[in-house]
Scaffold this motif. Structure first.
Motif, short mmCIF file in Angstrom:
data_model
loop_
_atom_site.label_atom_id
_atom_site.label_comp_id
_atom_site.label_asym_id
_atom_site.label_seq_id
_atom_site.Cartn_x
_atom_site.Cartn_y
_atom_site.Cartn_z
N UNK A 1 -2.24 55.83 103.04
CA UNK A 1 -2.89 55.27 103.92
C UNK A 1 -2.46 55.07 105.21
N UNK A 2 -2.81 55.57 106.26
CA UNK A 2 -2.39 55.24 107.55
C UNK A 2 -3.33 54.21 108.09
N UNK A 3 -2.85 53.07 108.52
CA UNK A 3 -4.06 52.06 108.90
C UNK A 3 -3.41 51.08 110.23
N UNK A 4 -4.55 50.51 110.90
CA UNK A 4 -4.18 49.62 112.01
C UNK A 4 -3.58 48.44 111.56
N UNK A 5 -2.46 48.03 111.99
CA UNK A 5 -1.83 46.75 111.81
C UNK A 5 -2.79 45.70 111.67
N UNK A 6 -3.85 45.59 112.64
CA UNK A 6 -4.81 44.39 112.43
C UNK A 6 -5.38 44.32 111.08
N UNK A 7 -5.66 45.46 110.17
CA UNK A 7 -6.32 45.24 109.09
C UNK A 7 -5.54 44.51 107.99
N UNK A 8 -4.24 44.83 108.15
CA UNK A 8 -3.16 44.14 107.30
C UNK A 8 -3.16 42.61 107.60
N UNK A 9 -3.31 42.38 108.92
CA UNK A 9 -3.24 40.93 109.11
C UNK A 9 -4.65 40.22 108.82
N UNK A 10 -5.56 40.93 108.75
CA UNK A 10 -6.99 40.43 108.49
C UNK A 10 -6.84 40.07 107.00
N UNK A 11 -6.40 41.01 106.09
CA UNK A 11 -6.27 40.87 104.81
C UNK A 11 -5.45 39.61 104.26
N UNK A 12 -4.18 39.41 104.76
CA UNK A 12 -3.32 38.31 104.47
C UNK A 12 -3.89 36.95 104.95
N UNK A 13 -4.56 37.19 106.01
CA UNK A 13 -5.19 35.65 106.46
C UNK A 13 -6.48 35.44 105.72
N UNK A 14 -7.08 36.35 104.76
CA UNK A 14 -8.32 36.01 104.01
C UNK A 14 -7.88 34.85 102.91
N UNK A 15 -8.64 33.94 102.83
CA UNK A 15 -8.43 33.17 101.57
C UNK A 15 -8.56 33.54 100.39
N UNK A 16 -7.59 33.22 99.47
CA UNK A 16 -7.56 33.56 98.17
C UNK A 16 -7.16 35.16 98.01
N UNK A 17 -7.69 35.69 97.12
CA UNK A 17 -7.50 37.32 96.95
C UNK A 17 -8.45 38.32 97.44
N UNK A 18 -8.20 39.13 98.27
CA UNK A 18 -8.98 40.02 98.70
C UNK A 18 -8.66 41.41 98.73
#
Length: 272
Positions: free
Chosen positions: A129-146
């Motif tokens: 997976x090649x992905x924009x870093x903002x996507x990873x930050x959006x994921x880890x900032x989400x509450x709980x598991x996502x």
């Protein structure tokens, strides 16, 4: 990202870009990189799939950089094919967990090898997976598991499709989901809190105990989602691509990379 078009608002992403001090994150990342990538053989030759080159560097380099930008400092890489090559490439930046049976197993088995070695919150990502870093930050900032999904994609046979409940929780994850139940494509990046990670490992062990050593990780994810909430985080507005076929690699190099390269500059940290 949708295989036919790239719709990405560069100005909007630039508006989110901020230089921030490094922030530690308790999450440990696991990169599943045991596979050979035989469908990319003409490009990778005797290299593992995670060495497919985009923008002058292998995929795993871009992933390690994106994880660093998200504040994730602890990384484990599950290796298999060309283990020594990957181990040398990540030395000093990631722990290596070796899948000796990589040729006869799949992503679920590779994940299961992390049980007892990875504790606490865990981010799991496929190495292709090649992905924009903002996507990873959006994921880890989400509450709980996502998990990350793309609502603009999911109509091709090879896509890992997802079905969401009304509150955004995962109901089903499968390549065979019918179109009327599909809400998008799984990106291949998931974040589990400590309790959910334990449930995921337990479900992976159950699948393996049933004799299916060649199952995808999605089997365990779907089963875990029955007892722990796993919410979808839509990244249809950000550039990403899963690289399975030569056409995917060509699109990654000629189209997707130009929307991601600026974000991976060493002096930039992103805030979603």
């Amino acid at each position: 990202m949708d295989r036919n078009t790239i719709s990405f608002d560069q100005a909007a992403a630039d508006g989110l870009r901020t230089v921030l001090p490094a922030a530690r994150n308790a999450t440990e990342a696991v990169i599943l990189a045991a596979g050979r990538g035989s469908r990319l053989k003409q490009f990778t030759e005797a290299k593992p799939k995670c060495f497919a080159e985009v923008g002058g560097a292998p995929l795993i380099e871009h992933q390690l950089r994106a994880l660093e930008m998200a504040g994730i400092e602890r990384v484990s890489v599950v290796t298999g094919y060309r283990h020594d090559d990957v181990r040398r490439a990540v030395r000093g930046r990631a722990r290596v967990i070796r899948n000796e049976d990589w040729s006869d197993t799949n992503s679920l088995y590779s994940l299961s090898l992390c049980r007892g070695r990875v504790s606490g919150p865990m981010l799991v990502m496929n190495c292709d997976v090649l992905i924009h870093p903002l996507a990873l930050q959006r994921l880890v900032d989400a509450p709980g598991s996502a998990f990350l999904y793309d609502s603009s994609s999911g109509d091709a046979d090879e896509h890992m499709k997802v079905e969401l409940a009304g509150d955004g929780r995962l109901k089903a994850m499968s390549k065979t989901l019918p179109a009327d139940r599909t809400h998008g494509e799984n990106v291949g990046v998931l974040h589990f809190d400590s309790a959910a990670a334990k449930t995921l490992f337990r479900e992976a062990a159950c699948v393996l105990a049933e004799g299916d050593r060649n199952a995808w990780m999605a089997r365990a994810v779907e089963r875990a989602a029955r007892s722990v909430p796993l919410r979808g985080v839509n990244v249809a507005d950000l550039p990403w691509i899963e690289i399975d076929f030569p056409d995917d690699l060509e699109r990654a190099r000629t189209q997707v990379w130009r929307h991601i390269a600026h974000a991976l500059a060493p002096s930039v940290r992103l805030a979603a």
